[in-house]
Design a protein around this motif. Structure first.
Motif, PDB file in Angstrom:
ATOM      1  N   VAL A 150       0.835  -1.204   0.000  1.00 38.24           N
ATOM      2  CA  VAL A 150       0.000   0.000   0.000  1.00 38.24           C
ATOM      3  C   VAL A 150       0.872   1.257   0.000  1.00 38.24           C
ATOM      4  N   THR A 151       1.997   1.211   0.714  1.00 34.66           N
ATOM      5  CA  THR A 151       2.882   2.382   0.774  1.00 34.66           C
ATOM      6  C   THR A 151       3.844   2.436  -0.409  1.00 34.66           C
ATOM      7  N   GLY A 152       3.792   1.425  -1.276  1.00 34.90           N
ATOM      8  CA  GLY A 152       4.630   1.418  -2.466  1.00 34.90           C
ATOM      9  C   GLY A 152       6.062   0.975  -2.213  1.00 34.90           C
ATOM     10  N   HIS A 153       6.266   0.182  -1.169  1.00 37.92           N
ATOM     11  CA  HIS A 153       7.602  -0.298  -0.829  1.00 37.92           C
ATOM     12  C   HIS A 153       7.704  -1.804  -1.023  1.00 37.92           C
ATOM     13  N   THR A 154       8.840  -2.226  -1.502  1.00 42.19           N
ATOM     14  CA  THR A 154       9.141  -3.649  -1.622  1.00 42.19           C
ATOM     15  C   THR A 154      10.257  -3.953  -0.646  1.00 42.19           C
ATOM     16  N   ALA A 155      10.045  -4.935   0.202  1.00 45.54           N
ATOM     17  CA  ALA A 155      11.068  -5.286   1.179  1.00 45.54           C
ATOM     18  C   ALA A 155      12.129  -6.166   0.541  1.00 45.54           C
ATOM     19  N   ARG A 156      13.367  -5.852   0.850  1.00 43.68           N
ATOM     20  CA  ARG A 156      14.473  -6.740   0.505  1.00 43.68           C
ATOM     21  C   ARG A 156      14.649  -7.644   1.720  1.00 43.68           C
ATOM     22  N   VAL A 157      14.345  -8.918   1.556  1.00 41.14           N
ATOM     23  CA  VAL A 157      14.414  -9.872   2.662  1.00 41.14           C
ATOM     24  C   VAL A 157      15.763 -10.607   2.577  1.00 41.14           C
ATOM     25  N   ILE A 158      16.572 -10.425   3.622  1.00 42.49           N
ATOM     26  CA  ILE A 158      17.898 -11.037   3.646  1.00 42.49           C
ATOM     27  C   ILE A 158      18.203 -11.555   5.055  1.00 42.49           C
ATOM     28  N   ASP A 159      19.233 -12.367   5.137  1.00 41.81           N
ATOM     29  CA  ASP A 159      19.777 -12.736   6.440  1.00 41.81           C
ATOM     30  C   ASP A 159      20.731 -11.610   6.822  1.00 41.81           C
ATOM     31  N   VAL A 160      20.267 -10.690   7.639  1.00 41.14           N
ATOM     32  CA  VAL A 160      21.086  -9.536   8.035  1.00 41.14           C
ATOM     33  C   VAL A 160      22.277 -10.056   8.832  1.00 41.14           C
ATOM     34  N   PRO A 161      23.504  -9.688   8.411  1.00 34.06           N
ATOM     35  CA  PRO A 161      24.684 -10.228   9.087  1.00 34.06           C
ATOM     36  C   PRO A 161      24.829  -9.752  10.530  1.00 34.06           C
ATOM     37  N   ARG A 162      25.259 -10.676  11.379  1.00 34.20           N
ATOM     38  CA  ARG A 162      25.523 -10.409  12.799  1.00 34.20           C
ATOM     39  C   ARG A 162      27.037 -10.362  13.004  1.00 34.20           C
ATOM     40  N   PRO A 163      27.487  -9.626  14.019  1.00 34.63           N
ATOM     41  CA  PRO A 163      28.934  -9.626  14.307  1.00 34.63           C
ATOM     42  C   PRO A 163      29.413 -11.024  14.679  1.00 34.63           C
ATOM     43  N   ALA A 164      30.649 -11.325  14.364  1.00 42.28           N
ATOM     44  CA  ALA A 164      31.224 -12.644  14.665  1.00 42.28           C
ATOM     45  C   ALA A 164      31.472 -12.783  16.165  1.00 42.28           C
TER      46      ALA A 164
END
Length: 164
Positions: A150-164
């Protein structure tokens, strides 16, 4: 602003549950001061690239740390950093402490790229502030998906990296 969000949700028949609570500015405060609510708790980072030309709203689980160095190449950026409160206000109409996925309703120019961690995308429901930090909405997955559309946004779905 908050009333405009509720009008948008209601006009588009997007179901949600609303919970009020004292103001919270961090995930730690939310864990301590908010009632138990159905949905995955979220943390939102408003970032910009090294030149300040691209902006990102990154939504991750509340307990997650984010490796910004490792995230940058996944976003096709040389580097990313926290954006200033002035950029946050200009791009999403928010102040620190109220950053939320629902602020995409204020991004009418579609200047902010939405990035959602896969764990949240796969959740049955997520929790999000309704543009203020004195309430939280529980949004079923379908509501989140339809809201972004509805807001005109497409989500980029990723595994957001975490610090080691």
């Amino acid at each position: 602003m908050e009333s405009t969000l509720y009008a948008l949700l209601d006009r588009n028949a997007l179901p949600y549950l609303r919970y009020t609570h004292p103001p919270v500015y961090t995930c730690e405060e939310a864990a301590r001061l908010c009632p138990a609510m159905p949905g995955a708790e979220t943390k939102n980072l408003f970032l910009c690239d090294n030149k300040g030309k691209r902006h990102f709203l990154v939504t991750v689980p509340a307990d997650a740390s984010v490796d910004l160095k490792a995230l940058a190449p996944l976003l096709d950026a040389k580097s990313v950093r926290m954006a200033s409160p002035e950029r946050l206000l200009r791009c999403l109409g928010l102040t620190p402490g109220a950053v939320t996925l629902l602020a995409t309703c204020n991004d009418t120019d579609h200047a902010v790229e939405v990035v959602i961690d896969r764990a949240l995308w796969d959740a049955d429901a997520v929790l999000a502030h309704p543009l203020v930090n004195t309430a939280t909405l529980s949004l079923p997955h379908d509501t989140m998906v339809r809201f972004l559309a509805v807001t005109g946004h497409t989500a980029r779905v990723i595994d957001v990296p975490r610090p080691a």
